[in-house]
Scaffold this active site. Sequence first.
Site, PDB file in Angstrom:
ATOM      1  N   LYS A  79      10.049 -28.296  23.819  1.00 23.20           N
ATOM      2  CA  LYS A  79       9.461 -26.956  23.841  1.00 23.20           C
ATOM      3  C   LYS A  79       8.420 -26.670  23.196  1.00 23.20           C
ATOM      4  O   LYS A  79       7.834 -27.661  22.377  1.00 23.20           O
ATOM      5  CB  LYS A  79      10.694 -26.031  23.148  1.00 23.20           C
ATOM      6  CG  LYS A  79      10.836 -24.578  23.426  1.00 23.20           C
ATOM      7  CD  LYS A  79      11.835 -24.195  24.496  1.00 23.20           C
ATOM      8  CE  LYS A  79      11.703 -22.850  24.990  1.00 23.20           C
ATOM      9  NZ  LYS A  79      12.477 -22.428  25.845  1.00 23.20           N
ATOM     10  N   VAL A 115      14.666 -11.738  32.652  1.00 21.49           N
ATOM     11  CA  VAL A 115      16.193 -12.074  33.145  1.00 21.49           C
ATOM     12  C   VAL A 115      17.270 -10.786  33.027  1.00 21.49           C
ATOM     13  O   VAL A 115      17.834 -10.560  33.919  1.00 21.49           O
ATOM     14  CB  VAL A 115      16.637 -13.150  32.235  1.00 21.49           C
ATOM     15  CG1 VAL A 115      18.228 -13.302  32.522  1.00 21.49           C
ATOM     16  CG2 VAL A 115      15.767 -14.283  32.418  1.00 21.49           C
ATOM     17  N   GLY A 121      17.785  -6.209  26.094  1.00 19.17           N
ATOM     18  CA  GLY A 121      16.656  -6.795  26.757  1.00 19.17           C
ATOM     19  C   GLY A 121      16.608  -6.652  28.390  1.00 19.17           C
ATOM     20  O   GLY A 121      17.586  -7.358  28.839  1.00 19.17           O
ATOM     21  N   GLY A 168      13.885  -7.700  30.227  1.00 19.12           N
ATOM     22  CA  GLY A 168      12.747  -8.496  30.880  1.00 19.12           C
ATOM     23  C   GLY A 168      13.035  -9.109  32.079  1.00 19.12           C
ATOM     24  O   GLY A 168      13.799  -8.600  32.902  1.00 19.12           O
TER      25      GLY A 168
HETATM   26  P1  NAD Z   1      10.893 -11.416  28.621  1.00 15.85           P
HETATM   27  O1  NAD Z   1      10.018 -11.419  27.453  1.00 15.85           O
HETATM   28  O2  NAD Z   1      10.660 -11.076  29.922  1.00 15.85           O
HETATM   29  O3  NAD Z   1      12.080 -10.165  28.314  1.00 15.85           O
HETATM   30  C1  NAD Z   1      12.512  -9.970  26.936  1.00 15.85           C
HETATM   31  C2  NAD Z   1      12.745  -8.511  26.925  1.00 15.85           C
HETATM   32  O4  NAD Z   1      13.429  -8.337  25.692  1.00 15.85           O
HETATM   33  C3  NAD Z   1      11.663  -7.688  26.500  1.00 15.85           C
HETATM   34  O5  NAD Z   1      11.528  -6.631  27.754  1.00 15.85           O
HETATM   35  C4  NAD Z   1      11.599  -7.155  25.461  1.00 15.85           C
HETATM   36  O6  NAD Z   1      10.791  -5.826  25.141  1.00 15.85           O
HETATM   37  C5  NAD Z   1      12.976  -6.877  25.056  1.00 15.85           C
HETATM   38  N1  NAD Z   1      13.230  -7.118  23.475  1.00 15.85           N
HETATM   39  C6  NAD Z   1      12.738  -7.802  22.603  1.00 15.85           C
HETATM   40  N2  NAD Z   1      13.068  -7.649  21.348  1.00 15.85           N
HETATM   41  C7  NAD Z   1      14.145  -6.574  21.725  1.00 15.85           C
HETATM   42  C8  NAD Z   1      15.069  -6.122  20.798  1.00 15.85           C
HETATM   43  N3  NAD Z   1      15.235  -6.347  19.505  1.00 15.85           N
HETATM   44  N4  NAD Z   1      15.835  -5.050  21.371  1.00 15.85           N
HETATM   45  C9  NAD Z   1      16.120  -4.941  22.612  1.00 15.85           C
HETATM   46  N5  NAD Z   1      15.375  -5.455  23.442  1.00 15.85           N
HETATM   47  C10 NAD Z   1      14.175  -6.292  23.033  1.00 15.85           C
HETATM   48  O7  NAD Z   1      12.018 -12.608  28.467  1.00 15.85           O
HETATM   49  P2  NAD Z   1      12.966 -13.338  29.510  1.00 15.85           P
HETATM   50  O8  NAD Z   1      12.142 -14.199  30.387  1.00 15.85           O
HETATM   51  O9  NAD Z   1      13.558 -12.088  30.324  1.00 15.85           O
HETATM   52  O10 NAD Z   1      13.902 -14.072  28.501  1.00 15.85           O
HETATM   53  C11 NAD Z   1      14.817 -13.285  27.906  1.00 15.85           C
HETATM   54  C12 NAD Z   1      15.858 -14.310  27.033  1.00 15.85           C
HETATM   55  O11 NAD Z   1      16.276 -15.239  27.744  1.00 15.85           O
HETATM   56  C13 NAD Z   1      14.843 -15.301  26.070  1.00 15.85           C
HETATM   57  O12 NAD Z   1      15.477 -15.603  24.869  1.00 15.85           O
HETATM   58  C14 NAD Z   1      14.567 -16.544  26.832  1.00 15.85           C
HETATM   59  O13 NAD Z   1      14.212 -17.582  25.936  1.00 15.85           O
HETATM   60  C15 NAD Z   1      15.799 -16.521  27.574  1.00 15.85           C
HETATM   61  N6  NAD Z   1      15.656 -17.355  28.740  1.00 15.85           N
HETATM   62  C16 NAD Z   1      14.821 -17.165  29.742  1.00 15.85           C
HETATM   63  C17 NAD Z   1      14.992 -17.952  31.137  1.00 15.85           C
HETATM   64  C18 NAD Z   1      13.962 -17.570  32.085  1.00 15.85           C
HETATM   65  O14 NAD Z   1      14.161 -18.058  33.076  1.00 15.85           O
HETATM   66  N7  NAD Z   1      13.045 -16.480  31.860  1.00 15.85           N
HETATM   67  C19 NAD Z   1      15.680 -18.915  30.763  1.00 15.85           C
HETATM   68  C20 NAD Z   1      16.513 -19.370  29.907  1.00 15.85           C
HETATM   69  C21 NAD Z   1      16.615 -18.575  28.871  1.00 15.85           C
END
Ligand code: NAD
Length: 354
Positions: free
Chosen positions: A80, A184, A180, A182
Amino acid sequence: MELFDHPEHDGHEAVTFACDRASGLRAIIAVHDRTAGPACGGVRMWAYANEAEALTDVLRLSRGMTLKNVMAGLALGGGKAVILGDARTAKSPGLLRAFGRAVDGLGGRYIAAEDVGMSPADMAVMAEETPHVAGRGEAEGGSGDPSPLTALGVFEGIRAAARHATGSDDLADCRIAVQGLGHVGLGLCERLHDAGAALVVADLDRPRLAQAQVRFQAMVVAPHRIHTVGADIFAPCALGGVLNADSIPALDARIVAGSANNQLATAEDGARLADRGILYAPDYVINAGGIINVAAELGGRYDRAAVEVKVRAIADTLTEIFQAAGDGDTAAVADRIALQRLAALRRPMDAVPA
Ligand code: NAD
């Protein structure tokens, strides 16, 4: 700041600190274990409070990637990277290229993929400096944004958890709290909404909340309340550490199943959830859809339909873990299975029955 005696240092093979004065790059790349193949995991760009916080995050996340990759049966080790800085203000093509050069210096021991703060376009910029990058856009021959596949895996994992806990995977009358919205989280909400679930959501970003209200008729609550609102399922899809000694007693859900990495603040939190009778879908098992997608791209012949079949099989892996755990700690069971698989790869002859 300790490294070898750091509480999260778990015999990591190498930890590289990368710096580029011209672009302001400050990054840490952690290669945890390459038993199964080259270390692969996302690049996270985040405004860490300090370097110690960034180091802790990258050490935990890279170990998690080793377990995730071996559990998903991928020929990839665990690694990572974190870039220190706010992705909205500090990211630049120069910084991404400097990071690409740092990755290139590792000679393929680490393959960079997307994580929080990165997009397929960013991966394409890194790829100008190194071939050791996955998750580029489909137009560039990559597999694109892995998030929709992660969301698919989490959705199937939620259904598997519901099936195990209640005997039914029909989500039509379920209330699901999603933390969240985002890449995902929004994709997951779409699938849950289509399946008839009622959604309660929280995010720090107002436009995303407004989107969820309009598209999914979601109820919005304050971020600090989302785990307490009273739901069948709590889906953490923001950042790590949300399941801890403070939040678990206040959790009002039968199941926890979401995409965030490192959801448990400490190893004891898995037992805390089990003691409360809450079924936990171990994070690195349920959120493996994205890395399964990336692995298919690295395999050379990207076949989206085949990837989806593999991602849907996350449900079977989770069901095995739930059954093996009984009323116990599902996270501990997942760790045990993953570490056994890793040990078998390290000693291939021992693993072959006589
Ligand atoms: P992202 O950055 O697109 O979305 C994260 C969202 O969480 C954002 O909208 C942010 O505003 C929100 N957020 C942050 N702190 C918060 C809080 N305290 N309360 C509520 N919302 C909050 O990230 P993502 O790509 O959607 O990933 C989300 C999680 O899933 C992360 O932990 C990431 O490591 C994990 N993940 C993602 C993937 C992937 O394919 N993107 C794969 C495996 C794991």
